[in-house]
Design a protein around this motif. Structure first.
Motif, PDB file in Angstrom:
ATOM      1  N   LEU A   1       0.781  -1.250  -0.046  1.00 58.01           N
ATOM      2  CA  LEU A   1       0.007  -0.066   0.029  1.00 58.01           C
ATOM      3  C   LEU A   1       0.796   1.222  -0.136  1.00 58.01           C
ATOM      4  O   LEU A   1       0.553   2.389  -0.377  1.00 58.01           O
ATOM      5  CB  LEU A   1      -0.828   0.079   1.214  1.00 58.01           C
ATOM      6  CG  LEU A   1      -1.849  -1.200   1.164  1.00 58.01           C
ATOM      7  CD1 LEU A   1      -2.829  -1.176   2.533  1.00 58.01           C
ATOM      8  CD2 LEU A   1      -2.927  -1.034  -0.128  1.00 58.01           C
ATOM      9  N   GLY A   2       2.100   1.139   0.466  1.00 58.87           N
ATOM     10  CA  GLY A   2       2.723   2.544   0.789  1.00 58.87           C
ATOM     11  C   GLY A   2       3.874   2.591  -0.486  1.00 58.87           C
ATOM     12  O   GLY A   2       4.272   3.895  -0.650  1.00 58.87           O
ATOM     13  N   LYS A   3       3.979   1.820  -1.474  1.00 59.00           N
ATOM     14  CA  LYS A   3       4.744   2.027  -2.460  1.00 59.00           C
ATOM     15  C   LYS A   3       4.069   2.002  -3.889  1.00 59.00           C
ATOM     16  O   LYS A   3       4.798   2.429  -4.618  1.00 59.00           O
ATOM     17  CB  LYS A   3       6.009   0.828  -2.418  1.00 59.00           C
ATOM     18  CG  LYS A   3       6.861   0.927  -1.043  1.00 59.00           C
ATOM     19  CD  LYS A   3       7.422   2.322  -0.993  1.00 59.00           C
ATOM     20  CE  LYS A   3       8.513   2.283   0.343  1.00 59.00           C
ATOM     21  NZ  LYS A   3       9.117   3.747   0.164  1.00 59.00           N
ATOM     22  N   LEU A   4       3.020   1.076  -3.858  1.00 57.55           N
ATOM     23  CA  LEU A   4       2.534   0.947  -5.260  1.00 57.55           C
ATOM     24  C   LEU A   4       1.699   2.316  -5.554  1.00 57.55           C
ATOM     25  O   LEU A   4       0.485   2.380  -5.216  1.00 57.55           O
ATOM     26  CB  LEU A   4       1.480  -0.267  -5.025  1.00 57.55           C
ATOM     27  CG  LEU A   4       2.301  -1.825  -5.388  1.00 57.55           C
ATOM     28  CD1 LEU A   4       1.249  -2.732  -5.252  1.00 57.55           C
ATOM     29  CD2 LEU A   4       2.971  -1.718  -6.497  1.00 57.55           C
ATOM     30  N   SER A   5       2.313   3.098  -6.188  1.00 58.42           N
ATOM     31  CA  SER A   5       1.867   4.524  -6.598  1.00 58.42           C
ATOM     32  C   SER A   5       0.800   4.634  -7.214  1.00 58.42           C
ATOM     33  O   SER A   5      -0.009   5.653  -7.169  1.00 58.42           O
ATOM     34  CB  SER A   5       3.007   5.249  -6.882  1.00 58.42           C
ATOM     35  OG  SER A   5       3.465   4.991  -8.180  1.00 58.42           O
ATOM     36  N   ARG A   6       0.259   3.489  -8.332  1.00 61.93           N
ATOM     37  CA  ARG A   6      -0.839   3.810  -9.124  1.00 61.93           C
ATOM     38  C   ARG A   6      -1.892   2.937  -8.654  1.00 61.93           C
ATOM     39  O   ARG A   6      -2.740   2.602  -9.560  1.00 61.93           O
ATOM     40  CB  ARG A   6      -0.316   3.435 -10.583  1.00 61.93           C
ATOM     41  CG  ARG A   6       0.784   4.301 -11.103  1.00 61.93           C
ATOM     42  CD  ARG A   6       1.012   3.773 -12.632  1.00 61.93           C
ATOM     43  NE  ARG A   6       2.225   4.574 -12.966  1.00 61.93           N
ATOM     44  CZ  ARG A   6       2.776   4.304 -14.162  1.00 61.93           C
ATOM     45  NH1 ARG A   6       2.299   3.387 -15.088  1.00 61.93           N
ATOM     46  NH2 ARG A   6       4.138   5.062 -14.501  1.00 61.93           N
ATOM     47  N   LEU A   7      -1.813   2.466  -7.546  1.00 66.13           N
ATOM     48  CA  LEU A   7      -2.876   1.159  -7.151  1.00 66.13           C
ATOM     49  C   LEU A   7      -4.048   2.084  -7.009  1.00 66.13           C
ATOM     50  O   LEU A   7      -4.259   3.278  -6.338  1.00 66.13           O
ATOM     51  CB  LEU A   7      -2.263   1.062  -5.451  1.00 66.13           C
ATOM     52  CG  LEU A   7      -2.979  -0.377  -5.288  1.00 66.13           C
ATOM     53  CD1 LEU A   7      -2.673  -1.453  -6.231  1.00 66.13           C
ATOM     54  CD2 LEU A   7      -2.416  -0.927  -3.863  1.00 66.13           C
ATOM     55  N   GLN A   8      -5.222   1.502  -7.612  1.00 66.70           N
ATOM     56  CA  GLN A   8      -6.684   1.934  -7.286  1.00 66.70           C
ATOM     57  C   GLN A   8      -7.603   1.222  -6.721  1.00 66.70           C
ATOM     58  O   GLN A   8      -8.605   1.577  -6.022  1.00 66.70           O
ATOM     59  CB  GLN A   8      -7.313   2.158  -8.783  1.00 66.70           C
ATOM     60  CG  GLN A   8      -6.342   3.154  -9.771  1.00 66.70           C
ATOM     61  CD  GLN A   8      -6.895   3.464 -11.193  1.00 66.70           C
ATOM     62  OE1 GLN A   8      -8.050   2.971 -11.350  1.00 66.70           O
ATOM     63  NE2 GLN A   8      -6.288   3.995 -11.885  1.00 66.70           N
ATOM     64  N   MET A   9      -7.450  -0.336  -6.559  1.00 67.07           N
ATOM     65  CA  MET A   9      -8.118  -1.066  -5.991  1.00 67.07           C
ATOM     66  C   MET A   9      -7.214  -2.226  -5.402  1.00 67.07           C
ATOM     67  O   MET A   9      -6.390  -2.757  -6.008  1.00 67.07           O
ATOM     68  CB  MET A   9      -9.301  -1.829  -6.755  1.00 67.07           C
ATOM     69  CG  MET A   9     -10.039  -2.798  -6.511  1.00 67.07           C
ATOM     70  SD  MET A   9     -11.218  -2.245  -5.189  1.00 67.07           S
ATOM     71  CE  MET A   9     -12.319  -1.000  -5.896  1.00 67.07           C
ATOM     72  N   VAL A  10      -7.694  -2.550  -4.067  1.00 62.76           N
ATOM     73  CA  VAL A  10      -7.282  -3.705  -3.280  1.00 62.76           C
ATOM     74  C   VAL A  10      -8.277  -4.476  -3.013  1.00 62.76           C
ATOM     75  O   VAL A  10      -9.259  -4.320  -2.218  1.00 62.76           O
ATOM     76  CB  VAL A  10      -6.520  -3.274  -1.990  1.00 62.76           C
ATOM     77  CG1 VAL A  10      -5.928  -4.274  -1.341  1.00 62.76           C
ATOM     78  CG2 VAL A  10      -5.295  -2.242  -2.479  1.00 62.76           C
ATOM     79  N   LYS A  11      -8.112  -5.494  -3.371  1.00 67.42           N
ATOM     80  CA  LYS A  11      -9.127  -6.987  -2.871  1.00 67.42           C
ATOM     81  C   LYS A  11      -8.530  -7.947  -1.931  1.00 67.42           C
ATOM     82  O   LYS A  11      -7.514  -8.577  -2.551  1.00 67.42           O
ATOM     83  CB  LYS A  11      -9.783  -7.448  -4.197  1.00 67.42           C
ATOM     84  CG  LYS A  11     -10.504  -6.709  -5.164  1.00 67.42           C
ATOM     85  CD  LYS A  11     -10.822  -7.363  -6.522  1.00 67.42           C
ATOM     86  CE  LYS A  11     -11.528  -6.514  -7.363  1.00 67.42           C
ATOM     87  NZ  LYS A  11     -11.965  -6.963  -8.627  1.00 67.42           N
ATOM     88  N   VAL A  12      -9.170  -7.910  -0.896  1.00 62.61           N
ATOM     89  CA  VAL A  12      -8.592  -8.799   0.188  1.00 62.61           C
ATOM     90  C   VAL A  12      -9.456  -9.975   0.421  1.00 62.61           C
ATOM     91  O   VAL A  12     -10.831  -9.611   1.015  1.00 62.61           O
ATOM     92  CB  VAL A  12      -8.299  -8.051   1.447  1.00 62.61           C
ATOM     93  CG1 VAL A  12      -7.736  -8.966   2.645  1.00 62.61           C
ATOM     94  CG2 VAL A  12      -7.161  -6.803   1.240  1.00 62.61           C
ATOM     95  N   HIS A  13      -9.179 -11.090   0.114  1.00 63.34           N
ATOM     96  CA  HIS A  13      -9.987 -12.306   0.318  1.00 63.34           C
ATOM     97  C   HIS A  13      -9.667 -13.041   1.992  1.00 63.34           C
ATOM     98  O   HIS A  13      -8.696 -13.537   1.965  1.00 63.34           O
ATOM     99  CB  HIS A  13      -9.730 -13.386  -0.675  1.00 63.34           C
ATOM    100  CG  HIS A  13     -10.296 -12.885  -1.980  1.00 63.34           C
ATOM    101  ND1 HIS A  13     -11.626 -13.205  -2.633  1.00 63.34           N
ATOM    102  CD2 HIS A  13      -9.502 -12.226  -2.860  1.00 63.34           C
ATOM    103  CE1 HIS A  13     -11.466 -12.459  -3.758  1.00 63.34           C
ATOM    104  NE2 HIS A  13     -10.331 -11.886  -4.061  1.00 63.34           N
TER     105      HIS A  13
END
Length: 472
Positions: free
Chosen positions: A426-438
């Protein structure tokens, strides 16, 4: 009371008033055993049994509950009569499934049933499972001019193929624990030549039931290939080649071969790779001429055009121990690492991840199956020398430059080690738009704790986070 009596007949006739074609569709959704039971209702239902397009013969769930030889006699008589009636009435069958797992039925009788469905009933979809003894399937079944889908397994031996055997309509073939005769060394090559329209091929082998020598050639129409070799097979193949220029989907589970050559996989869109290494392969050194057997570099170069790539933990180990370099995957959009098996090397995963991200410039989705697999308890407390000189700087640099927009984590338990890894993502992926946690939370309270721990982590971008219950 009188009104009630009048209502019953109309209620009971509701299904009988349906047209024959619709009733046949309903009966087709039942087992042949259950469909046959309806024949006692009336002559109409008995006639419908001769019109249903699907037969499912299974000697383990036959009508008569008695066991042993008497039950086999009833099963044989039932199949004989039903197939004979269909031949007499010239009623074709679309799909037939034949399962003989109890024994007691003569091989000649099974052969007659198979040839009747193929030759006389024009079956389109045939599934065979013979689980007792060793049954030799006659090559005449492959002369069908109507067969589209064929599944063969298990404990079936294929007879020698004459060169003139051709089944022009076969589209899909599954070989599940079958083998060719010992004196038919070119059997697999011949079976591919026999199906000029084959588009889908699935192969499952074990140590006792094997026949593929590693060559898939003359398959210009093949679109999908699934090959799985059980882990009890330890000996690598001398050479594996894929002369499959039209192949779109490849699922490949095998011990790493000594070498890979003649790999034509330029049309490949999706690949799922699960390599296995023997202990000897891990320690193997170059020979006197500099050749290193078991090098997977050539294979990964051949699949570099894929858009979807799934690598198991064992495949990552093969790439680490037996790969000279990771090719550039310019077309890769989705990368999945891990599996549902609870294993995987922490060091190898984090060592290869930066290279995988750097060499996938257009990657959009990163899926990590079982983050916990790559978290060794107490590993973070070890001194750098004990971490095999692992550095987070390489990981951070690859994350910062990565184009990943969607991150998906499965089998999440929310341990301290997992939370720390999520912090890096979360702290380094600068282009992240969506995180899906199962997640694997057992109740709402535990789910709230998992969500809170993740939501409080600092983020390099404004991304949405979804928590979903892990499904089986």
């Amino acid at each position: 009371m009188e009104a009630t009596k009048k209502a019953k007949p109309s209620c009971g006739d509701a299904i009988s008033n349906l047209p024959d074609d619709l009733l046949c569709r309903i009966l087709s959704s039942l087992s042949t055993k259950e469909a046959a039971l309806t024949s006692v209702l009336s002559k109409r239902w008995s006639n419908l049994l001769l019109s249903i397009p699907i037969f499912d013969f299974d000697d383990t769930v036959f009508l008569n509950p008695q066991k042993g030889r008497r039950k086999n006699v009833f099963f044989k008589a039932f199949v004989d009569r039903l197939l004979s009636l269909r031949v007499e009435t010239s009623s074709p069958v679309q799909r037939v499934s034949l399962k003989c797992r109890q024994g007691g039925v003569a091989p000649d009788c099974i052969t007659k049933w198979i040839l009747t469905t193929v030759r006389d009933l024009g079956v389109l979809d045939l599934s065979l499972r013979i689980d007792f003894g060793i049954f030799q399937l006659p090559f005449n079944v492959f002369r069908s001019k109507t067969l589209v889908n064929l599944r063969i397994g298990t404990m079936i031996r294929l007879a020698q193929f004459p060169s003139d055997v051709v089944s022009p309509t076969l589209n899909s073939l599954v070989l599940d624990l079958v083998e060719f005769r010992d004196d038919d060394k070119d059997g697999f090559k011949q079976i591919l030549l026999a199906f000029p329209s084959l588009q889908s091929l699935r192969i499952h082998e074990s140590n006792e039931w094997k026949f593929w020598n590693g060559s898939a050639s003359s398959t210009r129409t093949l679109k999908s290939l699934v090959y799985r070799r059980d882990s009890d097979c330890c000996a690598p193949k001398p050479c594996v080649s894929f002369d499959t220029p039209s192949l779109v989907y490849l699922e490949y589970t095998d011990v790493v071969a000594d070498k890979y050559e003649n790999l034509k996989l330029d049309s490949l869109v999706e690949a799922k790779i699960d390599f296995n290494l023997t202990a000897f392969q891990i320690m193997r050194k170059p020979n006197s001429s500099g050749f290193v057997s078991g090098d997977v570099t050539t294979f990964f170069k051949a699949i570099r055009n894929v858009k979807i790539l799934c690598l198991s933990p064992d495949a990552l180990e093969a790439l680490y121990y037996r790969g000279k370099m990771i090719p550039v995957f310019n077309n890769l959009r989705s990368l999945s690492l891990g599996s549902d098996k609870p294993h995987g090397s922490t060091f190898i995963f984090w060592k290869l991840l930066p290279s995988m991200l750097n060499n996938s410039p257009n990657l959009e989705t990163l899926i990590i199956k079982g983050l916990v697999h790559y978290v060794a308890k107490g590993w973070e407390d070890l001194r750098p020398i004990s971490r095999l000189c692992f550095s987070w700087d390489d990981v951070s640099a690859s994350f910062s430059s990565s184009a990943v927009e969607v991150l998906e984590i499965t089998r999440y338990k929310g341990t301290c080690q997992e939370v720390n890894k999520m912090k890096h993502f979360l702290g380094k992926l600068s282009r992240l738009q969506m995180v899906k946690v199962h997640h694997k939370a057992v109740n709402d309270e535990e789910k709230s704790r998992l969500m809170k721990d993740v939501l409080l982590l600092p983020k390099a971008s404004k991304c949405k986070i979804q928590f979903m219950k892990e499904t089986v």
